[in-house]
Scaffold this motif. Sequence first.
Motif, PDB file in Angstrom:
ATOM      1  N   CYS B 686      -1.662  -3.376   5.644  1.00  0.00           N
ATOM      2  CA  CYS B 686      -2.249  -2.780   6.858  1.00  0.00           C
ATOM      3  C   CYS B 686      -2.371  -1.261   6.739  1.00  0.00           C
ATOM      4  N   MET B 687      -1.481  -0.663   5.927  1.00  0.00           N
ATOM      5  CA  MET B 687      -1.434   0.796   5.853  1.00  0.00           C
ATOM      6  C   MET B 687      -2.449   1.345   4.870  1.00  0.00           C
ATOM      7  N   ILE B 702       2.878   4.710  12.976  1.00  0.00           N
ATOM      8  CA  ILE B 702       3.759   4.157  11.938  1.00  0.00           C
ATOM      9  C   ILE B 702       4.144   5.289  10.991  1.00  0.00           C
ATOM     10  N   LYS B 703       5.420   5.595  10.953  1.00  0.00           N
ATOM     11  CA  LYS B 703       5.886   6.683  10.072  1.00  0.00           C
ATOM     12  C   LYS B 703       5.902   6.190   8.623  1.00  0.00           C
ATOM     13  N   LYS B 704       5.829   7.131   7.706  1.00  0.00           N
ATOM     14  CA  LYS B 704       5.781   6.770   6.287  1.00  0.00           C
ATOM     15  C   LYS B 704       7.041   6.015   5.856  1.00  0.00           C
ATOM     16  N   SER B 705       8.151   6.340   6.525  1.00  0.00           N
ATOM     17  CA  SER B 705       9.421   5.697   6.135  1.00  0.00           C
ATOM     18  C   SER B 705       9.365   4.182   6.366  1.00  0.00           C
ATOM     19  N   GLU B 706       8.525   3.740   7.303  1.00  0.00           N
ATOM     20  CA  GLU B 706       8.522   2.306   7.624  1.00  0.00           C
ATOM     21  C   GLU B 706       7.955   1.449   6.484  1.00  0.00           C
ATOM     22  N   PRO B 707       6.737   1.770   5.978  1.00  0.00           N
ATOM     23  CA  PRO B 707       6.284   0.957   4.839  1.00  0.00           C
ATOM     24  C   PRO B 707       7.213   1.060   3.634  1.00  0.00           C
ATOM     25  N   ILE B 708       7.876   2.225   3.480  1.00  0.00           N
ATOM     26  CA  ILE B 708       8.829   2.339   2.357  1.00  0.00           C
ATOM     27  C   ILE B 708       9.943   1.290   2.552  1.00  0.00           C
ATOM     28  N   TYR B 725       1.341   2.803  -0.665  1.00  0.00           N
ATOM     29  CA  TYR B 725       0.552   2.138   0.362  1.00  0.00           C
ATOM     30  C   TYR B 725       0.748   2.806   1.715  1.00  0.00           C
ATOM     31  N   TYR B 726       0.359   4.021   1.808  1.00  0.00           N
ATOM     32  CA  TYR B 726       0.447   4.689   3.106  1.00  0.00           C
ATOM     33  C   TYR B 726      -0.650   5.731   3.199  1.00  0.00           C
TER      34      TYR B 726
END
Lengths: 263, 753
Positions: B686-687, B702-708, B725-726
């Motif tokens: 999604c990102m 959505i903060k970058k830390s979340e997909p990490i 993927y951000y």
Amino acid sequence: MRKKLFLTTFFIFLLTSLILVFSIITNQNSLSNVKAFYWVWAGQDNSNPNIGLLKEFCNAQAFCELEEQHIHIITFDRKNKFNYHLNKNLLESLDKSKEKIILTFRLETLPNVHNVGDIYYKYTSIFNNYGFKVDGIEIDHDSPSHKIKFYLNWLKELSLILNNKPIEITGLITWVEDNKKDTIKLSNQVKRINFQLYRNDENIFPKKSFINFIDKNKNANLAITCNDFKFFEKITDNIDKAKSLSVGFFINDSCSVNTNNKS
Amino acid sequence: MTVVLLILTTNLKTSYAGRGRPYCSVVEFNGHCFSTKNSSYLISSFINQEKKDSRYTAERKWDVLMSEGLNSALLSNTPVEKKITEEEIHKNFKTIKEKNIFLINFLENYTYKNSWCNDKFIKALKFATEIQKHIPNNEITDRLSAGRIIMSGNFCFQMIGDNSKSPKNYSLIEIYPEFESIMSPIINYKFSNEEINLFAPWYNYLFGAIAYNDALELKHLYNSNLQVTPNYFEYFQDKNLNQHNLKEYPRWIVEATNYMNLLVKFKRIRFERKDTLIDIWLKNYRSFINNFPQSEFNNHLKNIEFGIHKLKGDNGKFVSLFSNELNKTFSKIEEKKPINWLDQINLQSVPLIFSGDDNFNLPQNSHSKLRLFQLLTHNKLFIKSNNLCDEKYDTATNDSQLYFNKICNYIINNQYPNSQGFRSNWYKIQASYFGINLAIKNNKFNEAVNLMKSQKEIMDENSIILLVNQFFFQAIYSQNLETYFQSYLPKMVQHFDYFELRHLAMYQFEVYSKFLSKKDDLQNTYLSLKNFNNQFSLILPQVEQALLYGDKSNALIMLNQINLKKISIPSKKNNIIKLLSIKNNLNSKNNNSLINMKIGNYIYREEIIPICYQMPPNPIEVKMISKECGYFLIDQEKDKFEFIPKSHSNIGLVPINIFKNSLNEIKNDKSFDEEKYNLLKRMIFCMKGHERRFYCTRNADIKKSEPIKWFRELNEGKERQKHWYYEKPYYDLSNWPFYDSDSKRKKERVWKF
């Protein structure tokens, strides 16, 4: 004595103000590498208010340097016919304060390269006689992505007959999406590519991959439609600050202008 | 001062470009537009507008009209007069260069090589041949002759021995030093009066030709006493010569100089448009035609004469001359004789001339195509006030005359044009299309359907699609949609059994359901439908909105009344598979998290946003559609058709939030491991990419830390983690799905990607 004191105070105030103004100007780092230019397009008779607004914006607000105006002098249409646009009205409407110009050729299909060279030389002479200096040529041709190689070879031939005079071209975002490899070759062949970010009079924000392409290719530049300064700022905000960027403004009669907003 | 500058630099408001509406360029129907017209089908401008056609529209119409029957002169299928070959040029060149020492020297280093240059070069050879005939064996002759050839034009010559892959062709500026070395002895040489009489016309013509053709003004470089007139081509102006009295000058130089003089003056008139200049031009032109009636230049000058009359404002004279000349061109084409460059220019000029500010009364003997073109491009006021239809053809001898009569019959008697009587299929299609179009525009729907049925064999698929779209649009415009969907559309679909037309019917049902339906007419229309596919197209947008707003029970009511397995719409295959799964899961009351994931996925992948935020397809305008947010609950079992309103600020469910919640709910349940991994992958994906981000994460920050974190969960224990993927959203989250806060405040609608 009181007069002297008043004058000293006044000068200190003036100096402080100047320093403040200077610091405001120099703090506008975001656009320090941005240059702007505009097209004088054939048949667009009401562009002057918008061009004025652009100059005002560039000089007063964005601190972008204004480059040579691009004069649309000819269209080669799909019926393989050259339509000449230069007339006395156009010559008289041009901004005489900027004597350097670029001649823009709109090519809906690619003509014999010698025709383009011939017209370029003729019009260079005509503009010289009117006191302008022609500083290069711009080819506006929407090549299909799969034919970029063919276009590249055509441009090489043109460059040869123009004795390596600077050639600019307009570009399509789809070139980068569909055929990045040849687009890079193309950008190395020309002085610059002005990628059109608009479709049907609407500016469209490109994908990140395209922004990356602009950042990485020194000859890749941008073109937007109308005085969409908000879009302009959004674009420049997203481009690498180290990149020397030129943004062309395609201004036509359908662009709205609100002169009441001019300060 | 500071304050003023601060105001200048911070408060300078600017104007922004309007957001353009996508339009259909071909015969098509999609989320952005459906075509109701196409330039391949000619429609008189008088049915749609009060003004006559613009140049662009007129050009398209002329192209289409010319593409029929006349072997398409504009598309170069008609033979064009043969040009001189390169061999012939070299043969002519050989005889000239053999005796000319300056050319011999020049040609030691350069060679003529560029067929592109042939036309220019042949003119230079003509000059050289004629001057040799006039003043043979003379050094000045040779210099002028060589100079003219060297300066024939840009890129005519290459350097001998240039064996590179792309040998260079020299521009005039680059080759100029060669010209200069040949011509320099003439400078400051004092010619005798006798020599001046001989050489002055040639010398002036040489420099005039360079200046005229190549815009190179060399006058200041050559101070020769041979230049005896202020302008290059005025040498013979007051000498009163004619073909019987040439005072020992060759006829060619006299004619060519006078002709060039008229060309230069015409250019000036185009710039300055002064009556005095025009009168002088016409006087000189007439005396030229009288003095040299057989001149090769007369045809071109006659064509310029039309332009002069037009510039002077004498439209009657202009159009009469122009029309006569076009008649000759049409005759050539019809007799399959070659046309020349002037014929081509005249043909191409028609739309430009007839779309201009001036209106013209065509002479009676004008070609029927030209008269038809005028009828197709001009407004009703002009047609009526100029009595164009008073001069119908008594006996139409060709298709364009018959079509002219049929259009006039409509104007006078309201009789719709049809295909009867035409010889060519092209005219049959055009006339039947136009007649039906007129009937639709006049809200004579029964007549339009009857015309369609009676001319079924003639009409092609594209014209039917255009007409059905036109029908739909007119039904919207005249608020007659219910009858259209219940009566006219089914008749047309039944009668013309095309796959594309069935597809179009479903498209129209969907557009109607989304943007145009009202409670009563939706109910009546829905109940009247027998076809499953059409029913599905009508109910689908309502089901999707119910899902978006999280109204699962309402969505299920609607899903339960459709037998999804019976739907056969290829373009909706994915929707059907996903909806079937949602329906089955809702009916079996499966795990709520799984159901939510499927609904979230549907909203994300099918890019569902509130209908009240969406632009309708062109040409439907926003003012024609409902402003209400919400959807219709269609419950056939309970005979219930109810509008479920929603507030404008409600953007519905946000897929990424659904995914995050579902993940939390299932993350500790080992039996959902596979679903968990699939969900994490989807969330990460999604990102990536503008469009995915727009429809998946919507207004969620959505903060970058979340997909990490999602990556770590997905690749638990692995050292190497992919974090790229951000991407930052390229839109302002708080304005989603609007372009900016202004649009949001004004509740303007948006185009979906």
